[in-house]
Design an enzyme around this catalytic site. Structure first.
Site, mmCIF file in Angstrom:
data_model
loop_
_atom_site.group_PDB
_atom_site.id
_atom_site.type_symbol
_atom_site.label_atom_id
_atom_site.label_comp_id
_atom_site.label_asym_id
_atom_site.label_seq_id
_atom_site.Cartn_x
_atom_site.Cartn_y
_atom_site.Cartn_z
ATOM 1 N N ASP A 97 -4.114 6.180 11.812
ATOM 2 C CA ASP A 97 -3.001 5.685 10.542
ATOM 3 C C ASP A 97 -1.467 6.578 10.224
ATOM 4 O O ASP A 97 -1.721 7.524 10.194
ATOM 5 C CB ASP A 97 -3.812 5.711 8.828
ATOM 6 C CG ASP A 97 -3.143 5.174 7.689
ATOM 7 O OD1 ASP A 97 -1.881 5.140 8.284
ATOM 8 O OD2 ASP A 97 -3.640 5.107 6.692
ATOM 9 N N HIS A 127 0.422 5.212 5.900
ATOM 10 C CA HIS A 127 0.637 5.891 4.905
ATOM 11 C C HIS A 127 0.681 7.641 5.180
ATOM 12 O O HIS A 127 0.547 7.894 5.896
ATOM 13 C CB HIS A 127 -1.132 5.617 4.798
ATOM 14 C CG HIS A 127 -0.830 3.873 3.996
ATOM 15 N ND1 HIS A 127 -1.704 3.200 5.102
ATOM 16 C CD2 HIS A 127 -0.540 3.002 3.283
ATOM 17 C CE1 HIS A 127 -1.601 2.132 4.985
ATOM 18 N NE2 HIS A 127 -1.186 2.179 4.116
ATOM 19 N N SER A 164 0.885 -1.225 0.073
ATOM 20 C CA SER A 164 0.258 -0.284 -0.462
ATOM 21 C C SER A 164 0.754 1.120 0.058
ATOM 22 O O SER A 164 0.542 1.933 -0.500
ATOM 23 C CB SER A 164 -1.389 0.295 1.217
ATOM 24 O OG SER A 164 -0.353 -0.587 2.678
#
Length: 373
Positions: free
Chosen positions: A349, A352, A122
């Site tokens: 998160d 990312h 990702s």
């Protein structure tokens, strides 16, 4: 003439003429051309574009992310409600030189008829998403075709016959369903590798999924296998190095360096432990709105990145490292944090990065590596 020769030969002479004219113009103004700041100039080989610091620049971001049709909801921090926008206003400034200006038209024109593929997890998807936004924002009314599949998705710029792809292979090596369960084959890459042949530019990444904090259901495999032996688990750094060496062998045996350029994305930093930057946050990056000052990070280079460094150093075929580790370590403010697609669950998160944001710089560095000498 190989792909790389065709890519750079014509631009070389144009750049020489432009530099000569720049010299004449600078002399007529009484200014040394070496003191002129021109983002379109090539980067001197002596300049390490991965060493530098983040500087505030009110002209950023490079594009309006609300107009990007291909922006993954998980990276769309503004749409997810992030109230502060300062994180969008930082430019990466290498020590001793400047990055060339990202020119979407030049990018597509130089790569007309070519294929570029991001391969990995990702974080590679993070960079691929950013590049789709940068290219579609930089070209007037681009005609595109988007196909989403599994494990590959592809955006084609029809006027340039250029394909920009992402291929999901979090571990790079093969995972095969057998009677014993799902086997992560550390010494096999043949299934994935077939899909990577014939690509002009390959950008690999694989780090995050090797970390040991994932549950068996999350990690996607039941056993590791190497040399015909099954292991319930092993030291993850050791497993990572075995898998990377398998990947390296594939590159050296199946990739023609005359026609294919290979990059490996360095390990983007996650900011789970505020103590690394002397912070006080209970949830890592949550609430962070400013980068770390300076050009070094207190915690140093991650162990998994050192493994990658070692494997790349032992290869005989050229692979370019997009060494984004330190510059991402400095951007504790660049993550979605609570402003992610799972915001309702309270998830944070810190792995990312928001788009627009830090991944745009990864693509500026990729651009400089492709088109600057």
């Amino acid at each position: 003439m190989g792909f790389l020769g065709a890519l750079f030969s014509s631009s070389y002479y144009v750049n020489m003429i432009l530099l000569f004219l720049l010299f004449l113009n600078g002399e007529s103004l009484g200014i040394s051309p070496h003191c002129l700041r021109d983002e379109d100039q090539t980067v001197a080989p002596s300049c390490n574009i991965f060493q530098g610091s983040w500087v505030f620049d009110d002209s950023y971001p490079l594009y309006d992310s609300s107009k990007c049709l291909f922006l993954d909801r998980g990276f769309d921090c503004l749409k997810n409600g992030r109230p502060d926008h300062t994180y969008l206003k930082y430019r990466w400034q290498p020590l001793g030189c400047d990055l060339p200006k990202f020119d979407a038209t030049k990018f597509l024109s130089q790569l007309r008829g070519k294929k570029m593929m991001f391969v990995g997890d990702s974080l590679g998807h993070n960079q691929w998403t950013s590049l789709m936004c940068m290219l579609t924002a930089g070209v007037p009314s681009p005609r595109t075709q988007f196909v989403r599949g599994n494990p590959m998705a592809k955006l084609t710029f029809l006027d340039y016959d250029f394909s920009l792809m992402f291929y999901w292979a979090a571990y790079l090596v093969d995972i095969v369903a057998e009677s014993d369960g799902r086997i992560l084959k550390l010494d096999s890459i043949s299934q994935h590798g077939q899909s990577w042949k014939g690509i002009d530019i390959l950008v690999f990444d694989s780090q995050r999924w090797w970390e040991a904090h994932r549950t068996p259901s999350e990690q996607g495999w039941d056993y590791m296998e190497v040399g015909g032996r099954l292991f319930r688990d092993m030291n993850r750094s050791v497993a990572y190095e075995i898998a990377l060496k398998t990947w390296a062998e594939w590159v050296e045996s199946d990739v023609d360096p005359e026609t294919t350029k290979v990059f490996f994305q360095g390990m983007p930093a996650h900011h789970l432990n505020a103590a690394e930057w002397n912070g006080t946050g209970r949830h890592g990056c949550e609430g962070e709105t400013q980068p770390v000052e300076g050009s070094t990070y207190p915690a140093g280079r991650p162990a998994f990145q050192l493994v990658l460094d070692r494997v790349l150093a032992g290869m005989t075929r050229p692979v370019s490292l997009l060494d984004i580790t330190t510059l991402t370590q400095l951007r504790k403010d660049g993550h979605p944090s609570i402003y992610n697609k799972d915001r309702a669950t309270g998830a944070v998160d810190c792995s990312h990065y928001c788009v627009a944001g830090v991944p745009d710089v990864w693509n500026q560095l990729l651009y400089a590596s492709l088109f600057s000498s």
